[in-house]
Design a protein around this motif. Structure first.
Motif, mmCIF file in Angstrom:
data_model
loop_
_atom_site.group_PDB
_atom_site.id
_atom_site.type_symbol
_atom_site.label_atom_id
_atom_site.label_comp_id
_atom_site.label_asym_id
_atom_site.label_seq_id
_atom_site.Cartn_x
_atom_site.Cartn_y
_atom_site.Cartn_z
ATOM 1 N N UNK A 73 -2.546 6.084 7.382
ATOM 2 C CA UNK A 73 -4.068 6.015 8.030
ATOM 3 C C UNK A 73 -4.281 4.755 8.801
ATOM 4 N N UNK A 74 -4.015 3.596 8.479
ATOM 5 C CA UNK A 74 -4.017 2.671 9.149
ATOM 6 C C UNK A 74 -3.495 2.614 10.549
ATOM 7 N N UNK A 92 0.773 -1.335 -0.117
ATOM 8 C CA UNK A 92 -0.151 -0.027 -0.104
ATOM 9 C C UNK A 92 0.852 1.224 -0.024
ATOM 10 N N UNK A 93 0.223 2.387 -0.767
ATOM 11 C CA UNK A 93 1.006 3.683 -0.711
ATOM 12 C C UNK A 93 1.405 4.069 0.927
#
Length: 352
Positions: free
Chosen positions: A245-246, A238-239
């Motif tokens: 965010x996670x 993922x970027x």
């Protein structure tokens, strides 16, 4: 051709004839023993004994017969030993003799793995592959694996008392009953064992006992922890913004827990691990080598009752709460067993 068949039939009958001869000799030895004891009792009573002149002659004959039989049996044992160890014979007559004479296939910490047990275990598997018509089997490798497993069994038996691992008859019967229930009844199980493996129930239960001992040691020896976790998923590729965010979400969950929210309730509410969320994130007991390497490292580094900092794995971000710890050796079971293989005195006499 007929002469060859007659010779083979006579050869196959040889063990039975030898056994009958040995039994006959045994009868006369027993008779001589009884008469000798009777003479001793009479002598102790003070009775005058007059030995028959044939006694000395028969004693000499009996001694010569016994000595001759002993030499003959020893010669047979040596001949079959050469066949087993040098020529690697595995015919029915050799297996019969190996079932009587405990030729060692390997010596493990003073414990003997017999050639007979190797033959039996190899035959079970060989028959299975033959019956199921599997042609891509490397039987040379298979032989090595069978002997290696028998050596492992003896290594594990040598550790059983140390770690309190005991296989009870009830353990074996319960496991056998489970097999019977799952496979259509006892008659069906007996048929499958006989047709596919050439096994009877007694032999099958012996194999079950070995498996149970291994399972008990796998539970008793390695350090295991029981933990709960909460997962916020993010793809490993993922970027950066998605990863961040996670991470922010897992940080928020951790803050709520430290603020008083029960970990199990938080797992039910927030965790994205569908396999454990409804159980409050409970992963049950696990040892080294069973989880993702990064997850395992963090879990085993966390003290019982404590919660880890967020840790990232290929599945996403986790927080871990360790609830229990048990076991004695801080290694995986396979690493522990591999260490024992290297430390144990193992002498292989049968080269398969």
């Amino acid at each position: 051709y007929n002469l060859f068949e007659v010779s083979m039939d006579r050869f196959k009958q040889l063990p039975a004839k030898i056994w009958a001869f040995v039994r006959r000799i045994g009868f006369y030895i027993k008779l001589g023993y009884i008469r000798t004891v009777a003479l001793i009792i009479r002598a102790r009573r003070g009775e005058a004994l007059e030995l028959h002149p044939m006694v000395g002659k028969w004693a000499g004959i009996i001694f010569k017969v016994i000595f001759g039989v002993a030499i003959f049996v020893l010669a047979l044992e040596i001949a079959f030993a050469i066949g087993i160890y040098k020529a690697k014979n595995n015919d029915s007559v050799t297996r019969f003799v190996a079932g009587i004479v405990p030729y060692p296939a390997a010596i493990v910490q003073g414990r003997i793995v017999t050639v007979s047990s190797y033959y039996k275990n190899y035959q079970y598997i060989e028959k299975f592959y033959s019956k199921t018509q599997q042609s891509d089997v490397d039987f040379g490798t298979l032989k090595e694996k069978v002997l290696a497993q028998l050596i492992d069994n003896e290594i594990l038996r040598s550790q059983a008392k140390k770690y309190g691992a005991e296989v009870k008859r009830s353990d074996i019967e319960d496991a056998y009953s489970e097999v019977v229930i799952q496979n259509g009844g006892e008659e069906e199980v007996k048929k499958v064992l006989s047709d596919l493996y050439g096994l009877n129930v007694k032999e099958f239960k012996e194999l079950i006992a070995d498996q149970i001992l291994e399972q008990k040691l796998a539970e008793a020896v390695p350090v295991q922890i029981r933990a709960r976790h909460i997962l916020i998923r993010v793809d490993k590729d993922a970027p950066a913004d998605k990863v961040a965010e996670a991470k922010a979400r897992i940080d928020k969950v951790l803050a709520e827990i430290r603020g008083g929210l029960d970990f199990a309730e938080a797992a039910k509410k927030y965790s994205e691990d569908t396999g454990s969320a409804q159980n409050g994130g409970d992963l049950d007991f696990f040892s080294r080598g069973q989880m993702d390497a990064d997850f395992e490292k963090a879990a085993f580094a966390t003290t019982v009752g404590q919660i880890s900092d967020p840790i990232r794995t290929e599945f996403g971000w986790h927080i871990i709460k360790v609830e229990e710890k048990k076991g004695q050796v801080d290694k995986s079971f396979s690493d522990w067993l591999d260490g024992l293989r290297k430390e144990s005195l193992i002498i292989k006499l049968l080269h398969v």
